[in-house]
Design a protein around this motif. Structure first.
Motif, PDB file in Angstrom:
ATOM      1  N   LYS A  11       0.834  -1.314   0.128  1.00  0.00           N
ATOM      2  CA  LYS A  11      -0.004   0.143   0.230  1.00  0.00           C
ATOM      3  C   LYS A  11       1.101   1.308   0.057  1.00  0.00           C
ATOM      4  CE  LYS A  11      -3.691  -2.430   2.438  1.00  0.00           C
ATOM      5  NZ  LYS A  11      -4.752  -2.510   3.581  1.00  0.00           N
ATOM      6  N   PRO A  12       0.415   2.149  -0.462  1.00  0.00           N
ATOM      7  CA  PRO A  12       1.137   3.539  -0.794  1.00  0.00           C
ATOM      8  C   PRO A  12       1.566   4.015   0.723  1.00  0.00           C
ATOM      9  CG  PRO A  12      -0.821   3.984  -1.531  1.00  0.00           C
ATOM     10  CD  PRO A  12      -1.019   2.437  -1.444  1.00  0.00           C
ATOM     11  N   SER A  13       2.744   4.826   0.731  1.00  0.00           N
ATOM     12  CA  SER A  13       3.137   5.392   2.041  1.00  0.00           C
ATOM     13  C   SER A  13       2.514   6.744   2.137  1.00  0.00           C
ATOM     14  CB  SER A  13       4.534   5.519   2.052  1.00  0.00           C
ATOM     15  OG  SER A  13       4.935   6.314   1.037  1.00  0.00           O
ATOM     16  N   GLU A  14       2.652   7.398   3.149  1.00  0.00           N
ATOM     17  CA  GLU A  14       1.989   8.655   3.236  1.00  0.00           C
ATOM     18  C   GLU A  14       2.804   9.684   2.267  1.00  0.00           C
ATOM     19  OE1 GLU A  14       1.271  12.278   6.602  1.00  0.00           O
ATOM     20  OE2 GLU A  14       2.122  10.254   7.242  1.00  0.00           O
ATOM     21  N   GLN A  15       4.065   9.571   2.187  1.00  0.00           N
ATOM     22  CA  GLN A  15       4.866  10.230   1.350  1.00  0.00           C
ATOM     23  C   GLN A  15       4.302  10.175  -0.249  1.00  0.00           C
ATOM     24  OE1 GLN A  15       6.125   8.260   3.824  1.00  0.00           O
ATOM     25  NE2 GLN A  15       7.238   9.450   4.925  1.00  0.00           N
ATOM     26  N   MET A  16       4.036   8.647  -0.546  1.00  0.00           N
ATOM     27  CA  MET A  16       3.635   8.486  -2.031  1.00  0.00           C
ATOM     28  C   MET A  16       2.289   9.168  -2.326  1.00  0.00           C
ATOM     29  SD  MET A  16       3.239   4.917  -3.818  1.00  0.00           S
ATOM     30  CE  MET A  16       5.058   4.636  -3.897  1.00  0.00           C
ATOM     31  N   LEU A  17       1.328   9.037  -1.274  1.00  0.00           N
ATOM     32  CA  LEU A  17      -0.094   9.774  -1.364  1.00  0.00           C
ATOM     33  C   LEU A  17       0.060  11.217  -1.532  1.00  0.00           C
ATOM     34  CD1 LEU A  17      -1.978   7.538   1.578  1.00  0.00           C
ATOM     35  CD2 LEU A  17      -2.254   7.493  -1.032  1.00  0.00           C
ATOM     36  N   ASN A  18       1.023  11.816  -0.711  1.00  0.00           N
ATOM     37  CA  ASN A  18       1.099  13.200  -0.760  1.00  0.00           C
ATOM     38  C   ASN A  18       1.654  13.501  -2.202  1.00  0.00           C
ATOM     39  OD1 ASN A  18       0.358  13.817   1.747  1.00  0.00           O
ATOM     40  ND2 ASN A  18       2.423  13.671   2.556  1.00  0.00           N
ATOM     41  N   ALA A  19       2.574  12.876  -2.849  1.00  0.00           N
ATOM     42  CA  ALA A  19       3.083  12.808  -4.429  1.00  0.00           C
ATOM     43  C   ALA A  19       1.794  12.854  -5.129  1.00  0.00           C
ATOM     44  CB  ALA A  19       4.140  12.174  -4.647  1.00  0.00           C
ATOM     45  N   MET A  20       0.964  11.810  -4.891  1.00  0.00           N
ATOM     46  CA  MET A  20       0.113  11.668  -5.952  1.00  0.00           C
ATOM     47  C   MET A  20      -1.300  12.762  -5.816  1.00  0.00           C
ATOM     48  SD  MET A  20      -0.934   7.434  -4.871  1.00  0.00           S
ATOM     49  CE  MET A  20      -2.081   7.241  -5.968  1.00  0.00           C
ATOM     50  N   MET A  21      -1.490  13.189  -4.539  1.00  0.00           N
ATOM     51  CA  MET A  21      -2.447  14.333  -4.327  1.00  0.00           C
ATOM     52  C   MET A  21      -1.862  15.765  -5.071  1.00  0.00           C
ATOM     53  SD  MET A  21      -4.148  13.755  -0.734  1.00  0.00           S
ATOM     54  CE  MET A  21      -2.429  13.782   0.109  1.00  0.00           C
ATOM     55  N   ILE A 233      -2.007  11.158 -11.553  1.00  0.00           N
ATOM     56  CA  ILE A 233      -2.294  10.878 -10.096  1.00  0.00           C
ATOM     57  C   ILE A 233      -1.631   9.471  -9.812  1.00  0.00           C
ATOM     58  CG2 ILE A 233      -4.167  10.170  -8.312  1.00  0.00           C
ATOM     59  CD1 ILE A 233      -6.157  12.243  -9.743  1.00  0.00           C
ATOM     60  N   ILE A 234      -1.692   8.684 -10.674  1.00  0.00           N
ATOM     61  CA  ILE A 234      -1.215   7.347 -10.297  1.00  0.00           C
ATOM     62  C   ILE A 234       0.461   7.222 -11.027  1.00  0.00           C
ATOM     63  CG2 ILE A 234      -3.047   5.705 -10.094  1.00  0.00           C
ATOM     64  CD1 ILE A 234      -2.944   4.862 -12.879  1.00  0.00           C
ATOM     65  N   ALA A 235       0.536   7.993 -12.038  1.00  0.00           N
ATOM     66  CA  ALA A 235       1.910   7.928 -12.436  1.00  0.00           C
ATOM     67  C   ALA A 235       3.042   8.871 -11.375  1.00  0.00           C
ATOM     68  CB  ALA A 235       2.062   9.066 -13.765  1.00  0.00           C
ATOM     69  N   ALA A 236       2.337   9.856 -10.553  1.00  0.00           N
ATOM     70  CA  ALA A 236       3.310  10.335  -9.576  1.00  0.00           C
ATOM     71  C   ALA A 236       3.801   9.318  -8.457  1.00  0.00           C
ATOM     72  CB  ALA A 236       2.401  11.410  -8.879  1.00  0.00           C
ATOM     73  N   ALA A 237       2.827   8.128  -8.334  1.00  0.00           N
ATOM     74  CA  ALA A 237       3.045   7.106  -7.154  1.00  0.00           C
ATOM     75  C   ALA A 237       4.390   6.200  -7.988  1.00  0.00           C
ATOM     76  CB  ALA A 237       1.865   6.247  -7.087  1.00  0.00           C
ATOM     77  N   GLY A 238       4.220   6.305  -9.242  1.00  0.00           N
ATOM     78  CA  GLY A 238       5.485   5.368  -9.980  1.00  0.00           C
ATOM     79  C   GLY A 238       6.524   6.095 -10.027  1.00  0.00           C
ATOM     80  N   MET A 239       6.631   7.560 -10.056  1.00  0.00           N
ATOM     81  CA  MET A 239       7.874   8.177 -10.168  1.00  0.00           C
ATOM     82  C   MET A 239       8.346   8.209  -8.656  1.00  0.00           C
ATOM     83  SD  MET A 239       6.929  11.435 -12.550  1.00  0.00           S
ATOM     84  CE  MET A 239       8.440  12.029 -12.218  1.00  0.00           C
TER      85      MET A 239
END
Length: 340
Positions: A11-21, A233-239
């Motif tokens: 599951k995405p971390s808080e930091q990854m979720l912030n990047a997505m947002m 939004i999901i590409a940011a998680a990949g980055m």
């Protein structure tokens, strides 16, 4: 839930979720999603390819690769254990009329070049046209040696074949070999990278190759319903995953080795027949143990695993800690006490 079923459950971390947002988005079908474009451009550059395509899944990435390399009536060589042969619903054959020709994998995951050569069809209208060799790295947790990849490139050049890599866990291979990912990627005409396994993104994979190849794949992606809109939004998680979650794969490998070691202390469990190279652990379970019943009991205790899968497979990932492994081992010992 402590989940050993797969590294797909991360599951995405808080930091990854912030990047997505915070991601800057647009309409990717129009080509104006800034974050998707950044991911594709940086991925192509960092892996030594001309272009990249962001897609929904590893299955879609492999399918697009095979259909972009091959025409109807062509065939691709692959391993009998290859994911794009066994576990992707026969997509290349069903949707592209491309015939798979599986070859039995050697114990170390490689494919024998003599067997591959014998499987190449003659240039005769009776046969499908052999067009492509597809390898997988890692495969069953095993890492293909760099020397083998170089030999595969030479083999394909000799036989006028294209070479594709199903790189769902290719970063696990790179970390295990302690090399830059380009050392692996350089041998291939195309490569996939799954962002949603050990790298920890919630969704998405990359397909990499030459520019004209990627443009064919982009058209096919649209045909398959894979065109996405505000996909940044999901590409940011990949980055984020590629920037921050690669080096930590070594933790998963260490945890897998520890898990295998500790499983051998449980009566009726034995991992000694399987070498742990990355984050996947296989274990033999004594036939006197009802592993299905144990799995149900463990799930009620908050521990999830898949009994009997390929002899029983457990996978470590960023959601599994050293303490989680100790919890599993303690629970297994409680469940199996007196069971033999």
């Amino acid at each position: 839930m402590i989940d050993f079923r797969s590294d797909t459950v991360t599951k995405p971390s808080e930091q990854m979720l912030n990047a997505m947002m915070r991601a800057e988005v647009g309409d990717d079908v129009y080509g104006d999603d800034v974050t998707v474009n950044q991911l594709e451009q940086s991925a192509a550059k960092n892996h030594g390819f001309e272009a990249a395509l962001f897609v929904t899944s590893g299955t879609q990435a492999n399918l697009l690769a095979i259909l972009s390399h091959c025409e109807r009536g062509d065939e691709y060589l692959c391993g009998q254990s290859a994911h794009n042969y066994r576990y992707e619903a026969g997509g290349a054959a069903v949707l592209g009329s491309v015939q798979p020709q599986p070859i039995e994998n050697e114990p170390n995951g490689t494919l024998c070049f003599n067997k591959l050569a014998n499987a190449i069809k003659p240039d005769d209208f009776h046969f499908a046209r052999t067009k492509l060799l597809s390898l997988e790295n890692t495969i069953g947790g095993k890492v293909l040696p760099l020397a083998y990849l170089e030999q595969a490139r030479q083999f394909c050049d000799t036989h006028n074949l294209l070479l594709h890599l199903d790189g769902a866990r290719v970063y696990n291979a790179a970390v295990a070999l302690n090399v830059n990912i380009v050392e692996i990627a350089q041998h291939f005409d195309s490569m996939t990278i799954c962002l949603s396994k050990g790298l920890g993104a919630p969704i998405g994979s990359l397909l990499l190759g030459k520019r004209d190849f990627i443009e064919r794949a982009r058209r096919l992606r649209k045909m398959l319903g894979g065109g996405m809109r505000q996909a940044g939004i999901i590409a940011a998680a990949g980055m984020y995953a590629l920037e921050y979650n690669v080096e930590r794969l070594a933790d998963d490998h260490r945890n897998a080795a520890y898990l295998a070691e500790q499983l051998n202390t449980v009566s009726g469990f034995d991992t000694r027949s399987y070498q742990v190279e990355t984050n996947i652990v296989y274990v033999d379970v004594d036939s006197a143990i009802d592993i299905d019943d144990i799995a149900k009991s463990l799930k009620e205790m908050g521990i999830n695993m898949t009994p009997g899968y390929q002899g029983m497979r457990l996978v470590t990932h960023l959601g599994i800690s050293h303490a989680d492994i100790d919890t599993l081992i303690t629970a297994l010992k409680q469940q199996t006490q007196g069971g033999l």
